[in-house]
Enzyme design. Structure first.
Site, PDB file in Angstrom:
ATOM      1  N   ASP A 106       0.816  -1.208   0.000  1.00 17.98           N
ATOM      2  CA  ASP A 106       0.000   0.000   0.000  1.00 17.98           C
ATOM      3  C   ASP A 106       0.851   1.260   0.000  1.00 17.98           C
ATOM      4  O   ASP A 106       2.068   1.224   0.232  1.00 17.98           O
ATOM      5  CB  ASP A 106      -0.913   0.022   1.231  1.00 17.98           C
ATOM      6  CG  ASP A 106      -2.179  -0.790   1.014  1.00 17.98           C
ATOM      7  OD1 ASP A 106      -2.416  -1.219  -0.125  1.00 17.98           O
ATOM      8  OD2 ASP A 106      -2.925  -0.997   1.991  1.00 17.98           O
ATOM      9  N   LYS A 163      -3.409   3.304  -2.089  1.00 18.71           N
ATOM     10  CA  LYS A 163      -4.609   4.127  -2.147  1.00 18.71           C
ATOM     11  C   LYS A 163      -4.323   5.462  -1.470  1.00 18.71           C
ATOM     12  O   LYS A 163      -3.732   5.518  -0.403  1.00 18.71           O
ATOM     13  CB  LYS A 163      -5.780   3.452  -1.420  1.00 18.71           C
ATOM     14  CG  LYS A 163      -6.158   2.092  -1.963  1.00 18.71           C
ATOM     15  CD  LYS A 163      -7.339   1.551  -1.178  1.00 18.71           C
ATOM     16  CE  LYS A 163      -7.667   0.132  -1.595  1.00 18.71           C
ATOM     17  NZ  LYS A 163      -6.616  -0.814  -1.230  1.00 18.71           N
ATOM     18  N   THR A 212      -0.584  -0.297  15.231  1.00 23.23           N
ATOM     19  CA  THR A 212      -1.458   0.648  14.555  1.00 23.23           C
ATOM     20  C   THR A 212      -0.921   2.068  14.698  1.00 23.23           C
ATOM     21  O   THR A 212      -0.169   2.384  15.629  1.00 23.23           O
ATOM     22  CB  THR A 212      -2.893   0.557  15.089  1.00 23.23           C
ATOM     23  OG1 THR A 212      -3.751   1.357  14.271  1.00 23.23           O
ATOM     24  CG2 THR A 212      -2.985   1.036  16.527  1.00 23.23           C
ATOM     25  N   ALA A 213      -1.311   2.933  13.767  1.00 21.31           N
ATOM     26  CA  ALA A 213      -0.773   4.295  13.727  1.00 21.31           C
ATOM     27  C   ALA A 213      -1.011   5.042  15.034  1.00 21.31           C
ATOM     28  O   ALA A 213      -0.145   5.793  15.494  1.00 21.31           O
ATOM     29  CB  ALA A 213      -1.403   5.057  12.563  1.00 21.31           C
ATOM     30  N   MET A 219      -7.108   9.287   8.928  1.00 17.87           N
ATOM     31  CA  MET A 219      -7.540   9.787   7.611  1.00 17.87           C
ATOM     32  C   MET A 219      -8.499  10.969   7.747  1.00 17.87           C
ATOM     33  O   MET A 219      -9.506  11.063   7.052  1.00 17.87           O
ATOM     34  CB  MET A 219      -8.209   8.661   6.806  1.00 17.87           C
ATOM     35  CG  MET A 219      -7.323   7.447   6.587  1.00 17.87           C
ATOM     36  SD  MET A 219      -8.220   6.007   5.958  1.00 17.87           S
ATOM     37  CE  MET A 219      -9.177   5.530   7.406  1.00 17.87           C
TER      38      MET A 219
END
Length: 489
Positions: free
Chosen positions: A268, A290, A351-352, A403
C-alpha cells in the site's frame, strides 16, 4: 529447555574468525547425571538454572548461599553441602562447575577435576576450563549454541540475541512433527536423496507455515497428503501483514519472516520504502496503494489478484500500513479469500495511533487526563463524516482520528457544536515514527488554521484530548526540525 534434552557443554565459535579455536562443539546429555556445582552466589545461580533445565542432578557445595540460591534449592532437587569444597566432592561427577568469587578455590577445583579427566567449567576463567558454556537459543528440541571459546562471551551473547529474532518459537513443534513422521518417510522413500527432497519441500512450504502459526493438526493432515502424492505442488497462501506506522524496527518477527518468504508483494501507499526493501529481493512487487480519491488499483482488482496468485501456488504478502484490522480493510479482503477457499494468515501490526502517539510523546491514556481512548475514521465510505458526535465530548476520553486531515475543520466544528471546549488540546502527527515525522499542536479552535499555515498533509493522525498537553515535556523523538507550536493560551 525441557528436562532430558541434550545440553551444549562443549562449544566453539560457530562463526569462524581468524582466532585459534581449541574447543570442539558437542552436546552433552546430562539428564539424571550428577553434576558438581561449587559456589552459592549469583553467578552459581545462573549455572544452577541451566543444569536444572537440562535435567541434571546437582550436588551443591558452598559455605555461603545467596537468597536466590536458597529459592532454587527450595524449588528443586538440589543436594546441598553447606561447607567448603573438598577433593572427595569430585567422585562420580559427570561435570564440574566452579562458580565462586575466590580464584584460589576455582583453580583448585579445576586442577583436581582435570587430573581426574572430568569436564570442568570455571566461570570467567577460560584458561582453567576444559569445557565452555555457550550462549544458548532454546527451541527444544532444536538447540543453537554460540561461543567464542571464552575469548569474547559478551559478543557471543550479542550474536545469540540477533539470532533469537530469526528463529521462530514454533521450531520445536516442527522438529517434533518431523520426528513423528521420520519413519514413515523412510519407508516411503528408499533413497536418501528422495528423503532429502521431501523434507526440503516440507520445511519450505505450507506444512511448516501451519506448524509455526500453531495449526499442528492441519500440518499433520498436509504431511500425510504429501506422503501419498509427493509431487503435488503446494497450494499458495496469502499473508495479510501489518507493516506498522513506518519505522522498520517496529515490524514483528513473524512479519519479517513471511516477508522474506514472499513470491508476490502487494503493498500500500502507507508502507514505507524501508519496509518494502526488507521483503525478499527476488519477489514480484506490485504497488496497489490508495490515496484519498485516488486508487492506483481498485479494491476488487486487489482481491482478484490475491486469489489468482494464491491459486497459482504463490505465497502472497499483502503488506498494509499500521494494523490490517484497524481501518485497513483487512476484514473485507479476508472475507473474499475465505469465500474462495484461499488459505491465509494474519500478522497484526502496530497501529498508527499507538506508534505515532508514542513517538510524539503523547500517551493515549493517563490516569490524570484520560480513562479511555477511541479510534475513529475521519473519512468513511464516500467521504462521509457521519458519527456519534455526542459520545465524543467526554473530556476524559482521548480521540484519535485516522484519515481525517481533509475533514479537520468539520471535525473540530462538530465537536465544538456538541459542547466541547474550544480550548481542548489537539495534536497532528505527520508521518509518525519516520524520519519525516512532524508534530503540530493547537486547540479545537485553532488547529485548522495552524495546519493550513504549515501545510500539513496526509498521511497524518489527529489526536484530541488533554493528553496532548504532555507532548511538550515527553517529546523524545526528533528526527527532523519539527513544526512544534505551543498550545494557544
Amino acid at each position: 529447555m525441557t528436562p532430558g534434552c541434550l545440553y551444549p557443554v562443549f562449544s566453539s565459535s560457530l562463526f569462524y574468525i581468524s582466532l585459534p579455536v581449541n574447543f570442539l562443539p558437542l552436546f552433552h546429555d546430562l539428564n539424571g547425571r550428577p553434576c558438581l556445582l561449587v559456589g552459592g552466589g549469583s553467578i552459581a545461580c545462573r549455572k544452577a538454572r541451566l543444569l536444572i533445565s537440562a535435567g541434571a542432578t546437582i550436588h551443591l557445595v558452598s559455605p555461603y548461599l545467596c537468597d536466590e540460591m536458597l529459592r532454587i534449592i527450595a524449588e528443586s532437587s538440589v543436594t546441598l553441602e553447606k561447607r567448603a569444597f573438598q577433593p572427595s566432592d569430585l567422585e562420580g561427577m559427570a561435570l564440574v562447575i566452579a562458580a565462586t568469587d575466590q580464584p584460589m578455590v576455582n583453580q583448585q577445583v579445576a586442577e583436581l577435576a582435570s587430573k581426574q579427566q572430568k569436564p570442568v567449567n570455571v566461570v570467567d576463567q577460560p584458561e582453567l576450563c576444559t569445557v565452555i558454556m555457550p550462549a544458548i537459543i532454546d527451541r527444544s528440541p532444536i538447540m543453537v549454541a554460540v561461543s567464542s571459546g571464552g575469548t569474547a562471551p559478551v559478543l557471543a551473547r550479542n550474536i545469540r540475541t540477533r539470532l533469537e529474532g530469526l528463529l521462530p518459537q514454533g521450531l520445536g513443534r516442527l522438529a517434533e512433527l518431523s520426528a513423528r513422521f521420520r519413519q514413515q518417510v523412510k519407508m516411503r522413500f528408499k533413497h536418501l536423496s528422495e528423503r532429502r527432497r521431501f523434507w526440503e519441500a516440507v520445511y519450505d512450504g505450507e506444512i511448516t507455515e501451519s506448524v509455526l502459526s500453531g495449526n499442528t493438526h492441519t500440518a499433520e493432515q498436509l504431511i500425510r497428503k504429501k506422503l501419498q502424492n509427493p509431487d503435488k505442488k503446494d497450494s499458495g497462501e496469502v499473508y495479510l501483514v501489518g507493516a506498522g506506522p513506518g519505522d522498520p524496527d517496529l515490524l514483528t518477527f513473524k512479519a519479517l519472516r513471511l516477508m522474506q518468504k514472499a513470491d508476490i508483494v502487494l503493498y500500500d501507499n502507507l508502507v514505507s520504502h524501508e519496509i518494502v526493501e526488507l521483503c525478499r529481493r527476488d519477489a514480484e512487487f506490485i504497488y496497489v496503494g490508495k490515496k484519498s480519491c485516488c486508487h492506483a488499483v481498485p479494491q476488487e482488482r486487489i482481491n482478484s489478484m490475491m486469489i489468482e496468485f494464491a491459486r497459482d501456488g504463490k505465497r502472497v504478502v499483502r503488506l498494509k500500513g499500521g494494523d490490517p484490522f484497524i481501518f485497513g480493510r483487512g476484514g473485507e479482503e479476508l472475507e473474499v479469500l475465505a469465500a474462495h477457499d484461499v488459505p491465509f494468515q494474519v500478522v497484526p501490526g502496530i497501529t498508527a495511533a499507538s506508534g505515532c502517539a508514542s513517538y510524539a510523546g503523547i500517551p493515549l491514556t493517563h490516569r490524570d487526563y484520560a480513562h479511555s481512548v477511541r479510534f475513529i475514521t475521519g473519512h468513511g465510505k464516500a467521504g462521509s463524516t457521519k458519527m456519534p458526535w455526542t459520545e465524543l465530548k467526554d473530556t476524559q476520553q482521548t480521540l484519535v482520528f485516522y484519515m481525517g486531515i481533509k475533514n479537520l475543520e468539520k471535525i473540530c466544528q462538530n465537536l465544538m457544536a456538541e459542547g466541547c471546549s474550544p480550548e481542548r488540546p489537539v495534536a497532528i502527527i505527520h508521518r509518525g515514527t519516520t524520519e519525516r515525522q512532524k508534530t503540530v499542536t493547537g486547540t479545537l479552535a485553532t488547529i485548522s488554521r495552524i495546519a493550513q499555515k504549515v501545510q500539513i498533509e496526509p498521511p497524518s493522525l489527529i489526536v484530541i484530548g488533554d493528553v496532548v498537553r504532555l507532548h511538550k515535556n515527553l517529546d523524545w523523538y526528533r528526527p527532523a526540525e519539527a513544526y512544534d507550536l505551543p498550545l494557544v493560551q
